[in-house]
Motif scaffolding. Structure first.
Motif: not given
Length: 401
Positions: A380-387
Motif C-alpha cells: 500500500l505504501e508503495r502504491a501510494l508513492t506511485i499514485l
C-alpha cells in the motif's frame, strides 16, 4: 449476423474488471501492477477450510440440494447468533456467492417496470442485476463531502411512487466503507413499513467494522421481518472469493419458496465450496482477530497516505475494506487507463476502479476512484508513492483554486 440482445447491450461493464485487459497488457510489458481495484483479500484462508478441501474423501462429487447442505445451514445458525441474528436453517438458502443471492432476490421480488431505491455510489453489479430483472433503479445520492452519510428521510420519500418495490443497501458499504447507524437503519425500517417495501440488505462485510457503535443488521429491525432479505457471502470474511458460496436469508416463507425455484433451475450451489465454507466456521477466534487487526492497520496507512497527497481527499471509512477517494484529475476513468497504458514509476503502476461505475447518475463520481486496501502495508505504501508520482505527471490534472 444475428443481433445481440437489448439486455446484453444495456448491461454495464464492471468498473472493477473492465480495465483488466490493460493491466494484463502492462504486465506483458514488464510493468508491475498494484491491484487496488478489486476486493480480493491477500490474507490467508482459514487452515481448517484448506484442510477440508485437501482431505475430501468422496468418490463422487455429487449435486448438493438446491437450497444447500442441511449440515452447513444448521451450522450457520450459531455463526449468526454471534451477531444477534436469530435464524433457522430453513430461513437460509445457500447460493453461488453473494452475487447470485442478490440476483435471485431481485428476480423473485421485482416485476419488469418495478423500481428499486439504491444509495449511490453503490456496488456496481446491483445495477446489472436490476436490469436483468427488468427493474428501474432510482438512486438516493450520498456525497463524499458528507462522508457518504444517508440523506434525510424526505429525500427517500421523494422517490417513492406506485412502482417502488424495495430498497437495497450494503452495510458496511461497498464502495465507500460507510457504516449505517442504528438511527439510519430505523429510518429505512420506517419507510419499508410505511410503504410495504422489500429491504434487501447486503451485509457481507459485517466482520470489518472500525467503531465501537453496535452493528445494526436489517434482521435486528422489528416489525418488518417478512420484508427483509439478507444477502451474505463467505468471500470476504474467510478470503474465500473463489469458492463461490453465499446465502440468501429471509423469514418470508413465500419468498423462500419462490427463490428456491430459481435455485432448482440452476441445480445446486458449489459442492466443494460448501465443504470449505462449512469447515471454515470452525476457524479459531485468533484468525478473525488477526485479520481484523491487519485491516485496521491497512486502513490507517491508506487513508493517511491518500490525504497527504496534494489535491486528494478520502473520508475515513468505518467498515469493509474500501474507500472512495477524490482525485485532482479531469476524469478518473481516463486517469486509470493512463496509469495502465502510459505511466509507470520505476517499472511499476497502480490499478484502481473508476468510481463513476458505482453511480447511476450520469457524470457523478467522474473525479473519484474506489480503492481496496487488500494489500499488505508495504505494498500500500508503495502504491501510494506511485499514485503521487502519477498525479504529478498526469496531463489532465485539475487543481482546485
Amino acid at each position: 449476423m444475428p443481433e445481440i440482445s437489448v439486455r446484453g447491450l444495456e448491461i454495464p461493464e464492471s468498473p472493477i474488471r473492465k480495465l483488466a485487459p490493460l493491466a494484463v497488457a502492462a504486465k506483458g510489458r514488464g510493468i508491475k501492477v498494484y491491484h487496488l481495484n478489486i476486493g480480493q483479500p491477500d490474507l490467508p484462508t482459514p487452515q481448517v477450510g484448506l484442510d477440508a478441501l485437501k482431505n475430501i474423501n468422496r468418490t463422487v462429487l455429487e449435486y448438493s440440494p438446491s437450497q444447500g447442505y442441511q449440515s452447513y445451514r444448521e451450522k450457520l445458525i450459531s455463526y449468526y447468533k454471534k451477531y444477534n441474528i436469530d435464524v433457522k436453517a430453513d430461513d437460509i438458502i445457500v447460493t453461488a456467492g453473494g452475487s447470485e443471492a442478490v440476483f435471485f432476490a431481485l428476480m423473485a421480488c421485482l416485476n419488469p417496470g418495478d423500481e428499486i431505491i439504491i444509495p449511490e455510489p453503490g456496488y456496481a453489479n446491483y445495477k446489472a442485476f436490476a436490469l436483468l430483472a427488468g427493474a428501474t433503479i432510482r438512486t438516493i445520492t450520498t456525497t463524499i463531502e458528507e462522508g457518504f452519510a444517508l440523506p434525510k428521510v424526505e429525500k427517500f420519500e421523494e422517490l417513492i411512487n406506485e412502482h417502488t418495490k424495495g430498497i437495497l443497501i450494503c452495510n458496511p458499504n461497498n464502495p465507500t466503507g460507510y457504516l449505517y447507524s442504528r438511527s439510519e437503519m430505523e429510518q429505512i425500517r420506517d419507510l419499508v413499513k410505511k410503504y410495504d417495501l422489500y429491504l434487501f440488505s447486503d451485509e457481507v462485510y459485517r466482520e470489518y467494522i472500525y467503531t465501537d457503535a453496535p452493528y445494526t443488521s436489517a434482521c435486528h429491525l422489528e416489525g418488518i421481518e417478512n420484508n427483509v432479505v439478507l444477502i451474505d457471502s463467505v468471500s470476504k470474511r474467510y478470503s474465500e472469493c473463489g469458492v463461490r458460496i453465499g446465502a440468501l436469508i429471509t423469514k418470508n416463507e413465500e419468498l423462500r419458496a419462490t427463490v428456491l425455484k430459481f435455485c432448482q433451475a440452476r441445480l445446486s450451489p458449489p459442492l466443494l465450496g460448501q465443504i470449505v465454507a462449512e469447515a471454515s466456521l470452525d476457524a479459531p477466534e485468533a484468525y478473525f482477530r488477526s485479520v481484523y487487526d491487519e485491516y485496521v492497520e491497512r486502513r490507517k496507512c491508506l487513508i493517511d497516505g491518500l490525504n497527504s497527497i496534494p489535491g486528494v481527499y478520502s473520508p475515513m471509512p468505518m467498515g469493509a475494506f474500501y474507500t472512495v477517494a477524490r482525485l485532482p484529475v479531469d476524469d478518473c476513468e481516463k486517469f486509470c487507463r493512463w496509469c495502465l497504458n502510459e505511466f509507470s514509476y520505476e517499472g511499476e503502476t497502480v490499478m484502481m476502479a473508476p468510481a463513476s461505475g458505482f453511480y447511476t447518475t450520469p457524470g457523478a463520481g467522474y473525479n473519484q476512484v474506489r480503492i481496496a486496501y487488500v494489500l499488505k502495508k508495504e505494498d500500500l505504501e508503495r502504491a501510494l508513492t506511485i499514485l503521487r508520482k502519477a498525479l504529478e505527471e498526469y496531463p489532465g490534472r485539475v487543481d482546485e483554486k
